[in-house]
Motif scaffolding. Structure first.
Motif, PDB file in Angstrom:
ATOM      1  N   VAL A  54      -3.710  -1.897   2.214  1.00  0.00           N
ATOM      2  CA  VAL A  54      -3.456  -0.539   1.661  1.00  0.00           C
ATOM      3  C   VAL A  54      -2.616  -0.711   0.573  1.00  0.00           C
ATOM      4  O   VAL A  54      -2.671  -0.198  -0.456  1.00  0.00           O
ATOM      5  CB  VAL A  54      -3.194   0.395   2.889  1.00  0.00           C
ATOM      6  N   VAL A  55      -1.460  -1.467   0.685  1.00  0.00           N
ATOM      7  CA  VAL A  55      -0.483  -1.419  -0.295  1.00  0.00           C
ATOM      8  C   VAL A  55      -0.753  -2.095  -1.490  1.00  0.00           C
ATOM      9  O   VAL A  55      -0.758  -1.650  -2.772  1.00  0.00           O
ATOM     10  CB  VAL A  55       0.987  -2.076   0.412  1.00  0.00           C
ATOM     11  N   PRO A  56      -1.401  -3.221  -1.526  1.00  0.00           N
ATOM     12  CA  PRO A  56      -1.994  -3.745  -2.677  1.00  0.00           C
ATOM     13  C   PRO A  56      -2.777  -3.009  -3.326  1.00  0.00           C
ATOM     14  O   PRO A  56      -2.986  -3.146  -4.730  1.00  0.00           O
ATOM     15  CB  PRO A  56      -2.405  -5.114  -2.575  1.00  0.00           C
ATOM     16  N   ALA A  57      -3.700  -2.269  -2.680  1.00  0.00           N
ATOM     17  CA  ALA A  57      -4.767  -1.581  -3.133  1.00  0.00           C
ATOM     18  C   ALA A  57      -4.349  -0.218  -3.863  1.00  0.00           C
ATOM     19  O   ALA A  57      -5.060   0.186  -4.725  1.00  0.00           O
ATOM     20  CB  ALA A  57      -6.013  -1.032  -2.184  1.00  0.00           C
TER      21      ALA A  57
ATOM     22  N   SER B   8      -5.849  -1.039 -11.058  1.00  0.00           N
ATOM     23  CA  SER B   8      -6.003  -0.432 -12.218  1.00  0.00           C
ATOM     24  C   SER B   8      -7.588   0.251 -12.462  1.00  0.00           C
ATOM     25  O   SER B   8      -7.714   1.036 -13.464  1.00  0.00           O
ATOM     26  CB  SER B   8      -5.867  -1.282 -13.425  1.00  0.00           C
ATOM     27  N   ALA B   9      -8.234   0.035 -11.350  1.00  0.00           N
ATOM     28  CA  ALA B   9      -9.708   0.582 -11.282  1.00  0.00           C
ATOM     29  C   ALA B   9      -9.635   1.922 -10.737  1.00  0.00           C
ATOM     30  O   ALA B   9      -8.735   2.492 -10.193  1.00  0.00           O
ATOM     31  CB  ALA B   9     -10.598  -0.325 -10.491  1.00  0.00           C
ATOM     32  N   ASN B  10     -10.867   2.473 -11.031  1.00  0.00           N
ATOM     33  CA  ASN B  10     -10.798   3.907 -10.685  1.00  0.00           C
ATOM     34  C   ASN B  10     -11.315   4.246  -9.187  1.00  0.00           C
ATOM     35  O   ASN B  10     -11.581   5.072  -8.771  1.00  0.00           O
ATOM     36  CB  ASN B  10     -11.863   4.641 -11.462  1.00  0.00           C
TER      37      ASN B  10
ATOM     38  N   PHE C 225      -9.903  -4.187  -2.860  1.00  0.00           N
ATOM     39  CA  PHE C 225      -9.097  -5.258  -2.466  1.00  0.00           C
ATOM     40  C   PHE C 225      -9.659  -6.779  -2.333  1.00  0.00           C
ATOM     41  O   PHE C 225     -10.684  -6.863  -2.071  1.00  0.00           O
ATOM     42  CB  PHE C 225      -8.652  -5.137  -0.866  1.00  0.00           C
ATOM     43  N   PRO C 226      -9.221  -7.535  -3.270  1.00  0.00           N
ATOM     44  CA  PRO C 226      -7.883  -7.657  -4.033  1.00  0.00           C
ATOM     45  C   PRO C 226      -7.999  -6.586  -5.114  1.00  0.00           C
ATOM     46  O   PRO C 226      -9.241  -6.215  -5.654  1.00  0.00           O
ATOM     47  CB  PRO C 226      -7.855  -9.023  -4.475  1.00  0.00           C
ATOM     48  N   PRO C 227      -6.942  -6.153  -5.431  1.00  0.00           N
ATOM     49  CA  PRO C 227      -6.897  -5.100  -6.479  1.00  0.00           C
ATOM     50  C   PRO C 227      -7.234  -5.461  -7.926  1.00  0.00           C
ATOM     51  O   PRO C 227      -7.039  -6.617  -8.162  1.00  0.00           O
ATOM     52  CB  PRO C 227      -5.235  -4.840  -6.763  1.00  0.00           C
ATOM     53  N   LYS C 228      -8.013  -4.669  -8.408  1.00  0.00           N
ATOM     54  CA  LYS C 228      -8.449  -5.162  -9.982  1.00  0.00           C
ATOM     55  C   LYS C 228      -7.390  -4.716 -10.792  1.00  0.00           C
ATOM     56  O   LYS C 228      -7.330  -3.570 -11.191  1.00  0.00           O
ATOM     57  CB  LYS C 228      -9.663  -4.182 -10.399  1.00  0.00           C
ATOM     58  N   GLY C 229      -6.728  -5.975 -11.431  1.00  0.00           N
ATOM     59  CA  GLY C 229      -5.536  -5.594 -12.320  1.00  0.00           C
ATOM     60  C   GLY C 229      -4.369  -5.109 -11.516  1.00  0.00           C
ATOM     61  O   GLY C 229      -4.371  -5.178 -10.212  1.00  0.00           O
ATOM     62  N   PHE C 230      -3.225  -4.619 -12.288  1.00  0.00           N
ATOM     63  CA  PHE C 230      -2.005  -4.088 -11.900  1.00  0.00           C
ATOM     64  C   PHE C 230      -1.748  -2.826 -12.750  1.00  0.00           C
ATOM     65  O   PHE C 230      -1.627  -2.567 -13.704  1.00  0.00           O
ATOM     66  CB  PHE C 230      -0.979  -5.082 -11.973  1.00  0.00           C
TER      67      PHE C 230
END
Length: 265
Positions: free
Chosen positions: A26-29, A33-35, A39-44
């Motif tokens: 949850v926290v990294p997601a 920067s995606a809509n 996970f893993p998150p797309k960008g920051f």
């Protein structure tokens, strides 16, 4: 014995990993920067955190959660401390049964408890009201305060109260000057745990909530039903952060493990 010890350690580690997996996701997601959640998150990006401030329903729900959690914790500490003092200090018939009844919400599934409260509150016109909501949250918070205060009283030397009384102090002064300072850490810890229990609660709140009165966990739940986007992860991360801070404070004051410790000598 060594093999058994290693096996227990492995089970403990696996249990901790299982519990922490949702946090790791949850926290990294929430920083994607995606809509869409990924996970893993797309960008920051911090856009989903700044967007929280633009959503008035989350801000209002957050204040509602703070208000009800504070009030529930206050009344839980008040009634829970009085109940714990009565159980610990007086030879009440059926004391063990009374303790079991007062701490029953710890073992009863909250779904069952929510249904029972809804059935009980509806004829009293309390269902869907702020008063009914507060009473329900106080009920589920009181057992934690009772447990912690009873644990704090387990090593209490009642000769201190007798000595103060012999020196001429009235019961109120004895409580204020002798008893209260010794059980204050347990009361504060119980209040923090009660606040956390109320602030994070979803199940009981679902039965007690009304369309005009929503808390932050309920708002998160409703948003997920409509459209799951990263703002849900960011709000959830805020809730996680608050919970972790309170748990750390609780551990420093009294110890989380003592919540389920022994009740008394």
């Amino acid at each position: 014995m060594k093999i058994l010890g290693k096996f227990r350690t492995i089970l403990a580690v696996l249990g901790i990993i299982y519990i922490l997996i949702p946090l790791v996701v949850v926290v990294p997601a929430s920083f994607t920067s995606a809509n869409y959640p990924s996970f893993p998150p797309k960008g920051f990006s911090l856009q989903w955190y700044t967007m929280i401030l633009e959503r008035s329903e989350f801000i209002e729900a957050f204040y509602n959660s703070l208000q009800f959690a504070f009030l529930a914790a206050f009344f839980a500490v008040l009634f829970g401390t009085l109940g714990a003092l009565a159980i610990a200090k007086y030879d009440i018939p059926g004391k063990n049964y009374i303790t079991s009844i007062l701490t029953a919400p710890l073992s009863v599934p909250q779904l069952v408890l929510g249904i029972a409260l809804l059935i009980y509150f509806t004829p009293m016109m309390l269902a869907g009201t702020s008063t009914g909501f507060l009473i329900a949250h106080t009920i589920i918070c009181i057992p934690y305060v009772i447990r912690l205060v009873l644990t704090g009283l387990s090593g209490f030397d009642y000769n201190l109260e007798k000595a103060a009384a012999i020196l001429g102090a009235n019961p109120l002064i004895v409580f204020w000057k002798v008893t209260l300072p010794l059980i204050r850490p347990a009361m504060i810890s119980g209040g923090l745990f009660a606040f956390l229990t109320s602030f994070d609660n979803v199940t009981i709140s679902l039965f007690m909530i009304s369309p005009d009165m929503r808390t932050l966990p309920i708002e998160i739940f409703s948003t997920m039903q409509d459209a799951y986007n990263p703002i849900v992860a960011s709000v959830s991360s805020v809730v996680i952060f608050i919970s972790v801070i309170l748990i750390v404070v609780l551990e420093k004051i009294h110890g989380v493990g003592k919540v389920f410790g022994g009740t008394q000598h």
